[in-house]
Design an enzyme around this catalytic site. Structure first.
Site, PDB file in Angstrom:
ATOM      1  N   ARG A 236       0.870  -1.176   0.000  1.00 17.99           N
ATOM      2  CA  ARG A 236       0.000   0.000   0.000  1.00 17.99           C
ATOM      3  C   ARG A 236       0.906   1.224   0.000  1.00 17.99           C
ATOM      4  O   ARG A 236       1.951   1.229   0.672  1.00 17.99           O
ATOM      5  CB  ARG A 236      -0.887   0.042   1.253  1.00 17.99           C
ATOM      6  CG  ARG A 236      -2.052  -0.925   1.253  1.00 17.99           C
ATOM      7  CD  ARG A 236      -3.123  -0.549   0.217  1.00 17.99           C
ATOM      8  NE  ARG A 236      -4.258  -1.455   0.230  1.00 17.99           N
ATOM      9  CZ  ARG A 236      -4.378  -2.545  -0.541  1.00 17.99           C
ATOM     10  NH1 ARG A 236      -3.419  -2.872  -1.404  1.00 17.99           N
ATOM     11  NH2 ARG A 236      -5.472  -3.289  -0.476  1.00 17.99           N
ATOM     12  N   GLU A 265      -3.137   7.942  -4.414  1.00 16.40           N
ATOM     13  CA  GLU A 265      -3.450   7.024  -5.498  1.00 16.40           C
ATOM     14  C   GLU A 265      -4.829   7.393  -6.026  1.00 16.40           C
ATOM     15  O   GLU A 265      -5.758   7.490  -5.211  1.00 16.40           O
ATOM     16  CB  GLU A 265      -3.496   5.606  -4.933  1.00 16.40           C
ATOM     17  CG  GLU A 265      -3.103   4.556  -5.929  1.00 16.40           C
ATOM     18  CD  GLU A 265      -2.919   3.200  -5.272  1.00 16.40           C
ATOM     19  OE1 GLU A 265      -3.892   2.439  -5.314  1.00 16.40           O
ATOM     20  OE2 GLU A 265      -1.837   2.917  -4.725  1.00 16.40           O
ATOM     21  N   HIS A 284      -1.482   0.117  -9.612  1.00 15.13           N
ATOM     22  CA  HIS A 284      -2.124  -0.797  -8.657  1.00 15.13           C
ATOM     23  C   HIS A 284      -2.782  -1.981  -9.391  1.00 15.13           C
ATOM     24  O   HIS A 284      -4.001  -2.158  -9.345  1.00 15.13           O
ATOM     25  CB  HIS A 284      -3.152  -0.033  -7.797  1.00 15.13           C
ATOM     26  CG  HIS A 284      -3.494  -0.749  -6.531  1.00 15.13           C
ATOM     27  ND1 HIS A 284      -3.787  -0.096  -5.358  1.00 15.13           N
ATOM     28  CD2 HIS A 284      -3.610  -2.071  -6.251  1.00 15.13           C
ATOM     29  CE1 HIS A 284      -4.070  -0.982  -4.410  1.00 15.13           C
ATOM     30  NE2 HIS A 284      -3.964  -2.191  -4.942  1.00 15.13           N
TER      31      HIS A 284
HETATM   32  C1  8YV Z   1      -6.881  -4.597  -5.262  1.00 19.40           C
HETATM   33  C2  8YV Z   1      -5.207  -5.296  -3.705  1.00 19.40           C
HETATM   34  O1  8YV Z   1      -7.827  -4.910  -4.343  1.00 19.40           O
HETATM   35  O2  8YV Z   1      -6.020  -7.341  -2.911  1.00 19.40           O
HETATM   36  C3  8YV Z   1      -5.544  -6.254  -2.629  1.00 19.40           C
HETATM   37  O3  8YV Z   1      -5.342  -5.898  -1.460  1.00 19.40           O
HETATM   38  O4  8YV Z   1      -4.567  -4.326  -3.488  1.00 19.40           O
HETATM   39  C4  8YV Z   1      -5.691  -5.513  -5.075  1.00 19.40           C
HETATM   40  O5  8YV Z   1      -5.978  -6.808  -5.362  1.00 19.40           O
HETATM   41  C5  8YV Z   1      -7.423  -4.676  -6.591  1.00 19.40           C
HETATM   42  O6  8YV Z   1      -6.476  -4.066  -7.371  1.00 19.40           O
HETATM   43  C6  8YV Z   1      -8.755  -3.999  -6.729  1.00 19.40           C
HETATM   44  O7  8YV Z   1      -8.605  -2.621  -6.541  1.00 19.40           O
END
Ligand code: 8YV
Length: 325
Positions: A236, A265, A284
């Site tokens: 993150r 982001e 992302h």
């Molecule tokens: C996002 C992710 O959720 O699973 C996670 O924690 O960061 C990714 O898989 C996906 O890009 C949808 O926004």
């Protein structure tokens, strides 16, 4: 009339919608930008289920506006946008999607890593812009074999990244809140965060975002890294102090950064990081393959339907308030 009302705060794949459509009236936010706060607060007023997305805060404020809510489900492994304690105190189970995206995210991690150490995208930019004059115009990269990869946060994605690194002839060290205990089996070595930062040629961050990990990588940490080291973040954005990273890159305290996540982001077009040559950023997309996003969508929909029927969610985070089998 369908028995359940469900709010989806972002678009969902047909794989998920097909599982919901028969029994749920769906309100779906279909625009690329995040749903306005006022609107989501209005929409949840009569919702039985919430199909959440990462840009929506699921907190006391939202839950107070949703008196009928039986379940919150999200197609992601990270859930830093969700106040789990707030869900639990209201008896609302929350589910994420572990176990279906780790290999895919490890692939992207390695893709970024290879692109960075071998300057693949810089080479491509040069070729595409018609500037391919000789083979020395792109800076030389770095060999992987014999180098040390440091993984901060050795969960399932970390293990998958470690296997790939070992296949490339690298040594793997890791740091965690606590030792895993299976170092021998994984052929990895535990190190304190400071030792890892000093020893690693490539540092990969894979910790979830929470209060203890926010800003984990700051000025002090980048200074401990080798000036030749690469830094990769697929966790993150807020795990890293972005200003500190920018300065570490401009002052050459580290060599290069490869990021799939940023803070903020999306990154605005005029963000200083985008002016640097020693950085590569993807938007992302760690889990963004057709197969994996479909698996995530189906698992999230299964969790949601289970919650609506007040049956046990298959991958519930706050088990204390999960429904019985
Ligand atoms: C996002 C992710 O959720 O699973 C996670 O924690 O960061 C990714 O898989 C996906 O890009 C949808 O926004």
């Amino acid at each position: 009339m369908k028995p359940f009302k469900v709010v989806c705060t972002g678009t969902q794949l047909p794989a998920a919608l097909q599982m919901l459509e028969q029994e749920c009236e769906l309100k779906i936010w279909e625009h690329a930008y995040p749903i306005p706060r006022d609107l989501v607060l209005e929409w949840v007023a009569d919702a039985d289920g919430l199909f959440a997305t990462g840009s929506v805060r699921v907190d006391d404020e939202l839950l107070d506006k949703a008196p009928k809510l039986k379940v919150v489900s999200q197609a992601s492994v990270g859930y830093d946008n969700v106040d789990i304690a707030a869900c639990t105190s209201r008896g609302i189970p929350f589910s994420n999607t572990p176990g279906v995206l780790e290999e895919t995210t490890a692939d992207l991690t390695f893709g970024l890593l290879l692109s960075a150490v071998r300057r693949i995208h810089e080479g491509w930019e040069q070729v595409r812009s018609g500037n391919w004059k000789n083979n020395f115009d792109v800076p030389f990269g770095m060999d992987l074999f014999g180098k040390t990869l440091g993984i901060i946060g050795m969960g399932k994605i970390g293990v998958a990244v470690a296997k790939r690194a070992q296949a490339f002839g690298m040594q793997v060290i890791y740091s965690n809140r606590s030792r895993r205990g299976d170092e021998e089996q994984l052929q990895v070595t535990y190190a304190s965060l400071d030792d890892l930062l000093r020893q690693a040629d490539i540092v990969v961050v894979l910790v979830p975002l929470h209060e203890q990990t926010r800003g984990l990588m700051g000025t002090e940490q980048f200074r401990k890294m080798k000036p030749s080291a690469y830094f990769i973040n697929v966790a993150r954005g807020a795990v890293v102090d972005t200003d500190a990273l920018y300065h570490a890159l401009t002052k050459r305290e580290i060599a290069y950064a490869a990021l799939d996540v940023t803070d903020p982001e999306p990154l605005p077009a005029d963000h200083p990081l985008l002016g640097l040559r020693n950085v590569i950023i993807t938007p992302h997309v760690g889990s963004a393959t057709y197969e994996t996003r479909s698996r995530m969508a189906r698992l999230a929909a299964r969790n949601l339907m289970a919650g609506l029927h007040q049956k046990a969610l298959p991958t519930c985070v706050n088990q204390a308030v999960n429904y019985p089998e």
